[in-house]
Write a protein that holds these residues in place. Sequence first.
Motif, PDB file in Angstrom:
ATOM      1  N   SER A 115     -25.853 -25.325 -13.657  1.00  0.00           N
ATOM      2  CA  SER A 115     -25.206 -25.763 -14.845  1.00  0.00           C
ATOM      3  C   SER A 115     -25.643 -24.844 -15.876  1.00  0.00           C
ATOM      4  CB  SER A 115     -25.934 -27.353 -15.047  1.00  0.00           C
ATOM      5  OG  SER A 115     -25.603 -27.643 -16.534  1.00  0.00           O
ATOM      6  N   LEU A 116     -27.143 -24.296 -15.949  1.00  0.00           N
ATOM      7  CA  LEU A 116     -27.621 -23.308 -16.841  1.00  0.00           C
ATOM      8  C   LEU A 116     -26.719 -21.977 -16.614  1.00  0.00           C
ATOM      9  CD1 LEU A 116     -29.527 -22.709 -18.997  1.00  0.00           C
ATOM     10  CD2 LEU A 116     -31.093 -22.029 -17.277  1.00  0.00           C
ATOM     11  N   MET A 117     -26.385 -21.509 -15.436  1.00  0.00           N
ATOM     12  CA  MET A 117     -25.493 -20.539 -15.244  1.00  0.00           C
ATOM     13  C   MET A 117     -24.269 -20.513 -15.794  1.00  0.00           C
ATOM     14  SD  MET A 117     -26.014 -17.494 -13.977  1.00  0.00           S
ATOM     15  CE  MET A 117     -25.277 -15.998 -13.454  1.00  0.00           C
ATOM     16  N   ALA A 118     -23.492 -21.544 -15.493  1.00  0.00           N
ATOM     17  CA  ALA A 118     -22.102 -21.587 -16.200  1.00  0.00           C
ATOM     18  C   ALA A 118     -22.350 -21.767 -17.800  1.00  0.00           C
ATOM     19  CB  ALA A 118     -21.576 -23.235 -15.626  1.00  0.00           C
ATOM     20  N   ARG A 119     -23.168 -22.422 -18.177  1.00  0.00           N
ATOM     21  CA  ARG A 119     -23.505 -22.138 -19.789  1.00  0.00           C
ATOM     22  C   ARG A 119     -23.525 -20.663 -20.433  1.00  0.00           C
ATOM     23  NH1 ARG A 119     -28.026 -22.314 -23.206  1.00  0.00           N
ATOM     24  NH2 ARG A 119     -27.756 -22.852 -25.213  1.00  0.00           N
ATOM     25  N   SER A 120     -24.517 -19.712 -19.473  1.00  0.00           N
ATOM     26  CA  SER A 120     -24.744 -18.482 -19.729  1.00  0.00           C
ATOM     27  C   SER A 120     -23.514 -17.678 -19.599  1.00  0.00           C
ATOM     28  CB  SER A 120     -25.906 -18.106 -18.946  1.00  0.00           C
ATOM     29  OG  SER A 120     -27.137 -18.967 -19.172  1.00  0.00           O
ATOM     30  N   LEU A 121     -22.591 -17.879 -18.700  1.00  0.00           N
ATOM     31  CA  LEU A 121     -21.528 -17.067 -18.393  1.00  0.00           C
ATOM     32  C   LEU A 121     -20.408 -17.232 -19.382  1.00  0.00           C
ATOM     33  CD1 LEU A 121     -21.130 -17.598 -14.610  1.00  0.00           C
ATOM     34  CD2 LEU A 121     -21.773 -15.349 -15.734  1.00  0.00           C
ATOM     35  N   ARG A 123     -21.076 -15.779 -22.053  1.00  0.00           N
ATOM     36  CA  ARG A 123     -21.382 -14.364 -22.284  1.00  0.00           C
ATOM     37  C   ARG A 123     -20.730 -13.577 -21.054  1.00  0.00           C
ATOM     38  NH1 ARG A 123     -26.621 -16.434 -23.305  1.00  0.00           N
ATOM     39  NH2 ARG A 123     -27.082 -14.986 -21.543  1.00  0.00           N
ATOM     40  N   GLY A 124     -20.964 -12.290 -21.440  1.00  0.00           N
ATOM     41  CA  GLY A 124     -20.499 -11.098 -20.316  1.00  0.00           C
ATOM     42  C   GLY A 124     -21.151 -11.415 -19.046  1.00  0.00           C
ATOM     43  N   ALA A 125     -20.527 -11.411 -17.655  1.00  0.00           N
ATOM     44  CA  ALA A 125     -21.035 -11.793 -16.567  1.00  0.00           C
ATOM     45  C   ALA A 125     -22.225 -10.774 -16.196  1.00  0.00           C
ATOM     46  CB  ALA A 125     -20.124 -11.711 -15.423  1.00  0.00           C
ATOM     47  N   TRP A 126     -21.980  -9.348 -16.249  1.00  0.00           N
ATOM     48  CA  TRP A 126     -22.748  -8.609 -16.140  1.00  0.00           C
ATOM     49  C   TRP A 126     -24.022  -8.620 -16.818  1.00  0.00           C
ATOM     50  CZ3 TRP A 126     -24.782  -5.629 -12.568  1.00  0.00           C
ATOM     51  CH2 TRP A 126     -25.633  -4.897 -12.841  1.00  0.00           C
ATOM     52  N   SER A 127     -24.194  -8.862 -18.300  1.00  0.00           N
ATOM     53  CA  SER A 127     -25.478  -8.977 -18.743  1.00  0.00           C
ATOM     54  C   SER A 127     -26.198 -10.293 -18.142  1.00  0.00           C
ATOM     55  CB  SER A 127     -25.058  -9.017 -20.393  1.00  0.00           C
ATOM     56  OG  SER A 127     -24.298 -10.426 -20.588  1.00  0.00           O
ATOM     57  N   VAL A 128     -25.316 -11.332 -18.068  1.00  0.00           N
ATOM     58  CA  VAL A 128     -26.164 -12.618 -17.559  1.00  0.00           C
ATOM     59  C   VAL A 128     -26.628 -12.258 -16.205  1.00  0.00           C
ATOM     60  CG1 VAL A 128     -25.621 -14.911 -16.809  1.00  0.00           C
ATOM     61  CG2 VAL A 128     -24.453 -14.083 -18.716  1.00  0.00           C
ATOM     62  N   ILE A 129     -26.018 -11.748 -15.197  1.00  0.00           N
ATOM     63  CA  ILE A 129     -26.545 -11.504 -13.905  1.00  0.00           C
ATOM     64  C   ILE A 129     -27.728 -10.546 -14.182  1.00  0.00           C
ATOM     65  CG2 ILE A 129     -26.200 -10.372 -11.736  1.00  0.00           C
ATOM     66  CD1 ILE A 129     -23.412 -11.200 -11.786  1.00  0.00           C
ATOM     67  N   ARG A 130     -27.536  -9.303 -14.830  1.00  0.00           N
ATOM     68  CA  ARG A 130     -28.955  -8.710 -15.033  1.00  0.00           C
ATOM     69  C   ARG A 130     -30.083  -9.445 -15.820  1.00  0.00           C
ATOM     70  NH1 ARG A 130     -27.387  -3.950 -18.707  1.00  0.00           N
ATOM     71  NH2 ARG A 130     -27.271  -5.591 -20.461  1.00  0.00           N
ATOM     72  N   GLY A 131     -29.846 -10.201 -16.492  1.00  0.00           N
ATOM     73  CA  GLY A 131     -30.886 -11.152 -17.155  1.00  0.00           C
ATOM     74  C   GLY A 131     -31.566 -11.939 -16.301  1.00  0.00           C
ATOM     75  N   ARG A 132     -30.819 -12.550 -15.542  1.00  0.00           N
ATOM     76  CA  ARG A 132     -31.219 -13.315 -14.288  1.00  0.00           C
ATOM     77  C   ARG A 132     -32.170 -12.788 -13.254  1.00  0.00           C
ATOM     78  NH1 ARG A 132     -29.931 -16.522 -17.507  1.00  0.00           N
ATOM     79  NH2 ARG A 132     -28.757 -18.549 -17.323  1.00  0.00           N
ATOM     80  N   VAL A 133     -31.678 -11.618 -13.055  1.00  0.00           N
ATOM     81  CA  VAL A 133     -32.415 -10.859 -11.812  1.00  0.00           C
ATOM     82  C   VAL A 133     -33.580 -10.299 -12.562  1.00  0.00           C
ATOM     83  CG1 VAL A 133     -32.185  -8.639 -10.403  1.00  0.00           C
ATOM     84  CG2 VAL A 133     -30.485 -10.176 -10.631  1.00  0.00           C
ATOM     85  N   ARG A 134     -33.597  -9.812 -13.896  1.00  0.00           N
ATOM     86  CA  ARG A 134     -34.640  -9.326 -14.539  1.00  0.00           C
ATOM     87  C   ARG A 134     -35.801 -10.606 -14.769  1.00  0.00           C
ATOM     88  NH1 ARG A 134     -32.860  -8.680 -19.248  1.00  0.00           N
ATOM     89  NH2 ARG A 134     -33.874 -10.657 -20.075  1.00  0.00           N
ATOM     90  N   ARG A 135     -35.208 -11.843 -15.086  1.00  0.00           N
ATOM     91  CA  ARG A 135     -36.304 -13.009 -14.878  1.00  0.00           C
ATOM     92  C   ARG A 135     -37.046 -13.129 -13.702  1.00  0.00           C
ATOM     93  NH1 ARG A 135     -34.074 -17.058 -19.412  1.00  0.00           N
ATOM     94  NH2 ARG A 135     -33.265 -15.702 -20.971  1.00  0.00           N
ATOM     95  N   LEU A 136     -36.180 -12.944 -12.446  1.00  0.00           N
ATOM     96  CA  LEU A 136     -36.624 -13.457 -11.146  1.00  0.00           C
ATOM     97  C   LEU A 136     -37.719 -12.331 -10.482  1.00  0.00           C
ATOM     98  CD1 LEU A 136     -36.368 -15.198  -8.701  1.00  0.00           C
ATOM     99  CD2 LEU A 136     -34.560 -13.858  -8.061  1.00  0.00           C
ATOM    100  N   LEU A 137     -37.437 -11.159 -10.635  1.00  0.00           N
ATOM    101  CA  LEU A 137     -38.017  -9.976  -9.932  1.00  0.00           C
ATOM    102  C   LEU A 137     -39.545  -9.710 -10.343  1.00  0.00           C
ATOM    103  CD1 LEU A 137     -35.394  -7.434  -9.313  1.00  0.00           C
ATOM    104  CD2 LEU A 137     -35.991  -9.375  -7.835  1.00  0.00           C
ATOM    105  N   VAL A 219     -26.596 -16.464  -7.900  1.00  0.00           N
ATOM    106  CA  VAL A 219     -26.614 -15.579  -9.178  1.00  0.00           C
ATOM    107  C   VAL A 219     -25.556 -14.743  -9.151  1.00  0.00           C
ATOM    108  CG1 VAL A 219     -27.544 -14.196 -10.862  1.00  0.00           C
ATOM    109  CG2 VAL A 219     -28.770 -16.112 -10.087  1.00  0.00           C
ATOM    110  N   LEU A 220     -25.467 -14.063  -7.996  1.00  0.00           N
ATOM    111  CA  LEU A 220     -24.567 -12.881  -7.959  1.00  0.00           C
ATOM    112  C   LEU A 220     -22.763 -13.300  -7.780  1.00  0.00           C
ATOM    113  CD1 LEU A 220     -26.490 -10.284  -5.373  1.00  0.00           C
ATOM    114  CD2 LEU A 220     -26.245 -10.347  -8.091  1.00  0.00           C
ATOM    115  N   ALA A 221     -22.980 -14.667  -6.983  1.00  0.00           N
ATOM    116  CA  ALA A 221     -21.628 -15.109  -6.569  1.00  0.00           C
ATOM    117  C   ALA A 221     -21.055 -15.864  -7.938  1.00  0.00           C
ATOM    118  CB  ALA A 221     -21.811 -15.919  -5.376  1.00  0.00           C
TER     119      ALA A 221
END
Length: 455
Positions: A115-121, A123-137, A219-221
């Motif tokens: 649900s949170l991912m759909a809300r964030s998308l 915005r631009g998909a690439w920036s959202v994915i990059r932000g999610r990966v950055r928070r996870l790693l 997240v990637l998919a």
Amino acid sequence: MTHGHPTGAGPVPNPAGPYPSPYGTHTGVAPQPEYPFPQQQTTEPAPVPSPEPAPVPSPEPADPPAAAKKPGRDRYLDLLRSIALVRVVVYHLFGWAWLSIVFPSMGVMFALAGSLMARSLKRGAWSVIRGRVRRLLPPMWLFGGVALTLLFLSGWNPGDDPDQGGGSWGLVKLFHYLVPIGAPPYPFEAGDLGVLTGGTWADDAVGPLWYLRAYLWFVLASPLLLWAFRRAPWPTLLAPLGLTAVVGTGLVTIPGETGNAVTDFAVYGSCWVLGFAHQDGMLKQVPRYISVSGAAFVMAFGLWWASGHLGDEGWDLNNIPLAQAAWSFGFVVILLQYSPSWQELPGRLANWDKLVTLSNNRAVTIYLWHNLLIALTFPIVDLLYELPFMQSERGVEALNSTYELWAFAFVWPLIGLVILSTGWIEDLAAKRKPRLWPNGTKRKRPEPAGRGRRH
């Protein structure tokens, strides 16, 4: 077989209210002036001179509708995430199989993340994915560094481990501690380290990292899944259940960790897409009696399937992929269909507001470290046997019967210490100011000198 919860050794906002009246002031009828109505008199009023006719007051303009507040966190979803985290800790400590039925935590957590991912998308998909990966790693890097240090101290060498392929391939797999595309390697039998004893401590500590792998896959998919969902919602929603029926029942077998990853993706894929449906409002468009009845039917199918595929752990749905997928799907449908979208926790739940806020702000830290901390509680409980008043046979029996309860009591202070010592990395990963204990309490700023004085 999905390995969602290895038994222990014993990462959503909605617009805030209030909202303008659905009817507003535009009812098609001109607003009427407010005339003073005469009050009923009980005595004869004194005669007064006749005044000049007063002008009829002109109608005052209607107040503009109140502006909606900025979107904030949905406290109902935050509460569900907190319950899911506590249930994970309890399950890994006590190993109660029935908890997978009472509250399927992983399905709930994936749905909330979807649900949170759909809300964030939006915005631009690439920036959202990059932000999610950055928070996870970064939080994972810290945990992985500690876990690998303990494994190396126990005598494990991935290059000599035949279970990891041996040689350079075993070393290459260490990359998954940096980016969890696959499962991070660890020995099935790890050496003792004094406080960490028993060969299964490595599996208990590192095994739950499968969740981060599945989360990263989703997240990637997500851009592709959300695109497909908005064009063909029902096929996209139900396709993971069909995939689970293929790869989670032995009909098609994919060997190794690749098979585990695909199975996990299939089992919880429908829950992730349900998060899309919740965010887009699709669930609210389906009559509640239809959605709840359909969810109950799917859940009944899951229990029926589980009854014919019970393993050594009995009714543990984590070991029965199709049953887990069906039960989690129906359970999440009901939870989201009745979602009240709280801006604040109501009633007595408000007493838990700070803990709910803290657990949501440190969800990754709690999940990463909790199982290793559970393993560390057992040496602490063992120290209780050394107390003088516990030397009697009656004292030993009492401690034996409450051993896991003591471990449960000790694990939460340890989780608190980890939050204080490492949780701030989640803030750095999210490009926020580091906070030691983010439970929502706001510090009072000292007032400037002279403020409040009257001149």
